[in-house]
Design a protein around this motif. Structure first.
Motif, PDB file in Angstrom:
ATOM      1  N   PHE A   1       0.800  -1.228   0.000  1.00  8.90           N
ATOM      2  CA  PHE A   1       0.000   0.000   0.000  1.00  8.90           C
ATOM      3  C   PHE A   1       0.841   1.291   0.000  1.00  8.90           C
ATOM      4  CE2 PHE A   1      -2.933   3.215   1.566  1.00  8.90           C
ATOM      5  CZ  PHE A   1      -3.978   3.012   0.690  1.00  8.90           C
ATOM      6  N   PRO A   2       1.918   1.395   0.829  1.00 10.39           N
ATOM      7  CA  PRO A   2       2.698   2.644   0.781  1.00 10.39           C
ATOM      8  C   PRO A   2       3.307   2.883  -0.605  1.00 10.39           C
ATOM      9  CG  PRO A   2       3.379   1.258   2.620  1.00 10.39           C
ATOM     10  CD  PRO A   2       2.454   0.439   1.799  1.00 10.39           C
TER      11      PRO A   2
ATOM     12  N   TYR B   1       2.053   1.795  -3.429  1.00 13.70           N
ATOM     13  CA  TYR B   1       0.917   2.122  -4.299  1.00 13.70           C
ATOM     14  C   TYR B   1       0.576   3.611  -4.208  1.00 13.70           C
ATOM     15  CZ  TYR B   1      -4.105   2.463  -5.352  1.00 13.70           C
ATOM     16  OH  TYR B   1      -5.322   2.852  -5.833  1.00 13.70           O
ATOM     17  N   THR B   2       0.467   4.144  -2.988  1.00  9.53           N
ATOM     18  CA  THR B   2       0.106   5.565  -2.846  1.00  9.53           C
ATOM     19  C   THR B   2       1.226   6.456  -3.382  1.00  9.53           C
ATOM     20  OG1 THR B   2       0.891   5.487  -0.575  1.00  9.53           O
ATOM     21  CG2 THR B   2      -1.461   5.304  -0.878  1.00  9.53           C
TER      22      THR B   2
ATOM     23  N   LEU C   1       0.990   6.387  -7.139  1.00  9.17           N
ATOM     24  CA  LEU C   1      -0.216   7.134  -7.519  1.00  9.17           C
ATOM     25  C   LEU C   1       0.052   8.644  -7.475  1.00  9.17           C
ATOM     26  CD1 LEU C   1      -2.848   5.891  -8.334  1.00  9.17           C
ATOM     27  CD2 LEU C   1      -3.706   6.225  -6.041  1.00  9.17           C
ATOM     28  N   LYS C   2       0.748   9.093  -6.438  1.00 10.16           N
ATOM     29  CA  LYS C   2       1.054  10.529  -6.325  1.00 10.16           C
ATOM     30  C   LYS C   2       1.932  10.977  -7.494  1.00 10.16           C
ATOM     31  CE  LYS C   2       0.850  10.786  -1.326  1.00 10.16           C
ATOM     32  NZ  LYS C   2       1.666  10.623  -0.137  1.00 10.16           N
TER      33      LYS C   2
ATOM     34  N   PHE D   1      -5.595   6.359 -12.609  1.00 12.22           N
ATOM     35  CA  PHE D   1      -5.814   5.849 -11.242  1.00 12.22           C
ATOM     36  C   PHE D   1      -6.249   4.376 -11.298  1.00 12.22           C
ATOM     37  CE2 PHE D   1      -8.829   5.018  -7.815  1.00 12.22           C
ATOM     38  CZ  PHE D   1      -8.090   5.386  -6.706  1.00 12.22           C
TER      39      PHE D   1
ATOM     40  N   THR E   1      -4.146   1.080 -10.014  1.00  9.98           N
ATOM     41  CA  THR E   1      -4.789   0.220  -9.010  1.00  9.98           C
ATOM     42  C   THR E   1      -4.833  -1.230  -9.491  1.00  9.98           C
ATOM     43  OG1 THR E   1      -6.120   2.110  -8.340  1.00  9.98           O
ATOM     44  CG2 THR E   1      -6.877  -0.035  -7.586  1.00  9.98           C
TER      45      THR E   1
END
Lengths: 115, 335
Positions: free
Chosen positions: B80-81, B83-84, B87-88, B139, B143
């Motif tokens: 998850f970290p 992934y974010t 994404l940023k 996005f 994902t």
């Protein structure tokens, strides 16, 4: 501002979570159905809601630590759980581990030679 | 009791097919045991409201069922970290250029600006609708890729295989790498020599083109020469002391600010006064001169924006140097 009440509540639940597994394994050295197990844990100060207890029983059973069987009692079908041989072994190891943790924490709180 | 049957049916809906009968039988037994016990204590049958209160205490059917299901997630805590972070980066690298293009259109397209001012809401909606559509697509794509990686990670545990020796070196933004200082030194020195030897005269011949510049030119000549000289000195200093000092950071801020101000002035100064090209009529040459001056003037906002970004970077460096003394450095912690 720090909400010490909810913080304590969260940490208390976290602390209890591991102990509940231990309590369930210990209580199931004698065969019991889910409802009587829940009541007996509550009587010993370890209240656990059914939404936590039943999934936990299923998980422990799928891990081979518990065995269960449906049987009729008081004209009603009930599921009875009991500790397996593997469960007994794991319970002993977990109890020893808990004693170690307790003794380590006590030592941290009161180091040897310090009064 | 119909209420209990309805409750159990609602729980059953969310349970996995293979286990639903078993789980419902057990929950049903637990509920009935609890109700029976209460009825024995009260010496009467429970009312529907009392049964409702027991069910309310047990929780919403979907939540009760959810506790029996294995924990599920699209992207787990391991990935998850990352992934974010990805994404940023993806969003920034898409949305920032889109915003810059939009600002560019606002500045350089009078028709677009007119449309925006007369009908602001439809113009903004039409400009950003395609941007958001693509942003959502990006996005979704990121994902999906991470959801696939999550499945692979669950099987192969590839995130657990790593080598501490391959971690990047400790970063110290206040260190000036010698390679960077050397490169800057060479570029500034070459620039200084080329500028000093070729750019002094207000009239220059490049191939068969004769270029005349405004009488303001000596200001730019000496100004850029001075900036170049200061930058050479800064690079030389960085070679001997390969870390930023407060003094050098302030000089760099002043030198960059002076360079930016000079450049912005140059763009607005109608610096070209005449062009003489073989086989081109004087009228056409004058027209070309005006076009060049016009477009130099039009790029003024871009130069100002770049100047502001450079100045902001320099100010950030000064602030960082000022606060660096207050925090322990990673290298010190490691030792």
């Amino acid at each position: 501002m720090l909400d010490t009440v909810s913080l304590f509540e969260n940490l208390r639940l976290e602390l209890r979570r591991g102990s509940l597994v231990l309590a369930v394994l210990a209580a199931l050295r004698h065969e019991q159905c889910g409802y009587t197990l829940r009541k007996s844990l509550a009587e010993h100060g370890l209240a656990i809601d059914e939404g936590t207890l039943y999934p936990l029983l299923r998980r422990l059973e799928s891990q081979g630590l518990l065995a269960s069987e449906w049987r009729e009692q008081d004209k009603r079908n009930k599921r009875f759980y009991r500790l397996t041989a593997d469960g007994t072994l794991i319970l002993e190891q977990l109890l020893a581990e808990r004693l170690d943790i307790d003794s380590s924490i006590n030592e941290i709180l009161e180091p040897r030679g310090v009064k | 009791m119909e209420l209990i049957e309805r409750y159990l049916q609602a729980v059953q809906f969310w349970l996995p097919k293979a286990q639903k009968h078993d789980i419902i039988a057990e929950l049903s037994e637990d509920l009935r045991a609890q109700i029976e016990e209460k009825e024995t204590n009260l010496g009467r049958a429970l009312t529907e409201t009392e049964v409702g209160a027991i069910l309310l205490e047990r929780g919403r059917p979907v939540l009760v069922a959810n506790r029996f299901l294995p924990q599920q997630h699209l992207i787990g805590p391991v990935l998850f970290p990352i992934y974010t972070f990805v994404l940023k980066i993806v969003m920034a690298s898409y949305l920032v250029p889109s915003a810059l293009v939009w600002i560019g259109r606002m500045i350089y397209s009078p028709a677009y600006r007119g449309e925006l001012l007369s009908h602001p809401v439809p113009a903004i909606l039409s400009a950003w609708s395609s941007v958001w559509a693509t942003a959502f697509l990006a996005f979704g794509a990121v994902t999906i890729v991470f959801a696939i990686l999550e499945r692979l990670q669950a099987k192969s545990r590839f995130m657990e295989k790593w080598d501490p020796r391959k971690l990047p070196a400790v970063r110290n933004p206040n260190v000036v790498p010698r390679a960077t200082a050397s490169f800057e030194m060479v570029v500034n020195a070459v620039g200084f020599i080329v500028w000093a030897t070729n750019m002094y005269a207000p009239v220059a011949m490049i191939s068969d083109v004769r270029i005349s510049v405004s009488p303001l030119w000596p200001w730019f000549f000496w100004g850029f020469l001075l900036v170049s000289l200061v930058n050479c000195g800064l690079s030389a200093d960085s070679l001997t002391r390969p870390y930023w000092t407060m003094q050098r950071a302030i000089v760099r801020l002043l030198s960059d600010a002076a360079g930016s101000a000079l450049f912005c002035w140059l763009l607005k100064a109608n610096i070209l006064t005449g062009l003489a090209v073989a086989n081109v009529s004087p009228e056409r040459a004058a027209e070309i001169t005006n076009i060049i001056n016009y477009w130099m003037g039009r790029t003024f906002p871009i130069a100002v924006a770049i100047g502001i970004v450079v100045a902001a970077g320099n100010i950030y460096r000064i602030v960082r140097l000022k606060t660096a003394g207050a925090r322990p450095r990673l290298e010190a912690i490691a030792h």
